[in-house]
Design a protein around this motif. Structure first.
Motif: not given
Length: 181
Positions: A132-146
């Protein structure tokens, strides 16, 4: 005297054509969710009896006896109505976090499909990395099993009946989980 147990039957892998259909379903879902088409996802891809769960597991030593608490903590435990309310909230524009809009990217991999023994359902295992990226400076990464269960709707199309997500981190590292996993 030693008790003899019968091993559980091995799951039956889905046919190649069904596995391809399952992969196409998951890729379409990823595209819809990453292009802000949550309502289409909700109306066309979810079974009316859906059960959607997201949990984290406590990461502690297997020998630890200090806690007598459940190992799983649920972030979401939703049915079709709760999911509808979440889509309504996204569409309302009142989520400050979504203005300006976020960019979501889902990478779905390690897809395995098995014929479920309960009358035509398909059990699907996959791994996902969501960025997930928001604006120029925010980036989150999520990892999961389904672990999903798909069932055909009245129109013959696959629908998501159950989703169990095991979120890889005990605590949410990003600012929120205002999206679908």
């Amino acid at each position: 005297m030693t008790e003899v147990t019968t091993p559980a039957p091995s799951p039956v892998r889905a046919s190649e054509s069904l596995r391809s259909e399952v992969e196409a379903f998951l890729y379409l879902e990823a595209r819809l969710l990453s292009t802000a088409q949550e309502r289409v996802w909700h109306t066309q891809m979810l079974h009316p009896e859906i059960h959607y769960r997201v949990c984290s597991r406590q990461l502690r030593s297997s020998k630890s006896k200090r806690y007598d608490q459940p190992i799983e903590v649920f972030h979401f435990d939703d049915d079709i109505n709760a999911l509808d309310k979440r889509v309504d909230q996204i569409e309302s524009g009142i989520q400050w976090r979504s203005d300006p809009p976020e960019t979501l990217m889902y990478i779905v991999s390690n897809v395995e499909a098995f014929d479920d023994e309960q009358g035509g359902d398909v059990r699907v295992y996959s791994n996902v990395i969501m960025i997930r990226d928001r604006r120029v400076y925010e980036s989150d990464q999520f990892h999961y099993r389904r672990e999903d269960v798909l069932r055909r709707g009245e129109d013959g199309a696959l629908r998501l009946l159950e989703r169990s997500v095991v979120y890889g981190q005990r605590m949410v590292q990003g600012k929120n989980l205002l999206f679908f996993l």
